[in-house]
Design a protein around this motif. Structure first.
Motif, mmCIF file in Angstrom:
data_model
loop_
_atom_site.group_PDB
_atom_site.id
_atom_site.type_symbol
_atom_site.label_atom_id
_atom_site.label_comp_id
_atom_site.label_asym_id
_atom_site.label_seq_id
_atom_site.Cartn_x
_atom_site.Cartn_y
_atom_site.Cartn_z
ATOM 1 N N MET A 92 0.642 -1.697 0.237
ATOM 2 C CA MET A 92 -0.764 0.133 -0.111
ATOM 3 C C MET A 92 1.292 1.509 -0.012
ATOM 4 S SD MET A 92 -3.288 -0.562 2.105
ATOM 5 C CE MET A 92 -3.947 0.481 2.080
ATOM 6 N N VAL A 145 -3.530 0.396 -5.984
ATOM 7 C CA VAL A 145 -3.029 0.065 -4.442
ATOM 8 C C VAL A 145 -3.745 -1.401 -5.292
ATOM 9 C CG1 VAL A 145 -3.534 1.201 -2.448
ATOM 10 C CG2 VAL A 145 -3.244 2.238 -4.885
ATOM 11 N N SER A 149 -1.487 -4.320 -3.948
ATOM 12 C CA SER A 149 -1.122 -4.275 -1.898
ATOM 13 C C SER A 149 -1.435 -6.343 -2.064
ATOM 14 C CB SER A 149 -2.072 -3.696 -1.827
ATOM 15 O OG SER A 149 -1.898 -2.168 -1.133
#
Length: 223
Positions: A92, A145, A149
């Protein structure tokens, strides 16, 4: 069976003892009748190899192996979960840092969007394309994102699991080598103590034996 050789019976009893234990060796394998006292095998092991076999038979190796496997798996899973959480956070942070330009654009759009909405309201054909453009931009940023992640979390989980299982295996090997080393030292100490005791007994018994031999020699000389 009545005329079996004594040596054959002893060999058969040893085989029964090695395969089924001392209780099976003390009875006939056919009629289950106890042998006579003169032909009963010794309760204690008569050889160190037999002692090791008896001790090894009493240890629940299957249960110990299952517990060891479960411990290795548990350590790997716990380590993998910790590494996965750390990897998710790192993913992240990395995705946010790499998408800083897009985030700045999103902030600019958030500030300008009311004016754009008002301008699009003046031109009705621009309402749908403008809404689709904003939705695609926000969705792409969130997907970037999320994918970064998830990928970092997966890779960190696999690496943490492998690291945990490897560390558990290495600790098992180090524990085994330590126990083997200590067992070797204990056996050497015991052997040295036995030899010293035998030497001390020999030194104490030597004068007595010499005196006895002299007494016998003198008694035969003057007999």
């Amino acid at each position: 069976m009545r005329f079996v050789h004594v040596r054959c019976l002893a060999a058969w009893q040893q085989q029964l003892r090695a395969s089924k234990g001392i209780a099976a060796a003390r009875r006939c394998d056919v009629c289950k009748t106890a042998w006579l006292r003169a032909h009963q095998p010794a309760i204690g092991p008569t050889h160190w190899r037999q002692l090791l076999r008896d001790l090894g038979r009493k240890v629940p190796w299957a249960a110990l192996l299952e517990c060891w496997r479960f411990s290795v798996l548990a350590v790997g899973v716990v380590q993998g979960m910790r590494a996965g959480v750390d990897g998710f956070r790192a993913g992240m942070r990395w995705a946010t840092a790499s998408s800083r330009h897009n985030i700045e654009c999103a902030r600019w759009l958030a500030q300008v969007s009311p004016d754009m909405v008002l301008a699009a309201g003046a031109v009705p054909p621009l309402k749908v394309p403008m809404a689709c453009l904003l939705a695609a931009f926000v969705t792409g940023l969130a997907a970037q994102v999320a994918l970064a992640s998830i990928l970092c979390a997966y890779l960190s989980t696999v690496a943490g699991f492998l690291q945990g299982t490897t560390s558990c295996l290495m600790s098992t090997l180090s524990l085994g080598s330590m126990l083997l080393h200590r067992g070797t030292l204990a056996a050497r100490t015991l052997a040295c103590g036995t030899l010293r005791g035998a030497a001390a007994v020999g030194r104490l018994a030597a004068p007595l034996v010499l005196g006895l031999l002299r007494t016998l020699a003198l008694s035969r000389l003057f007999a």
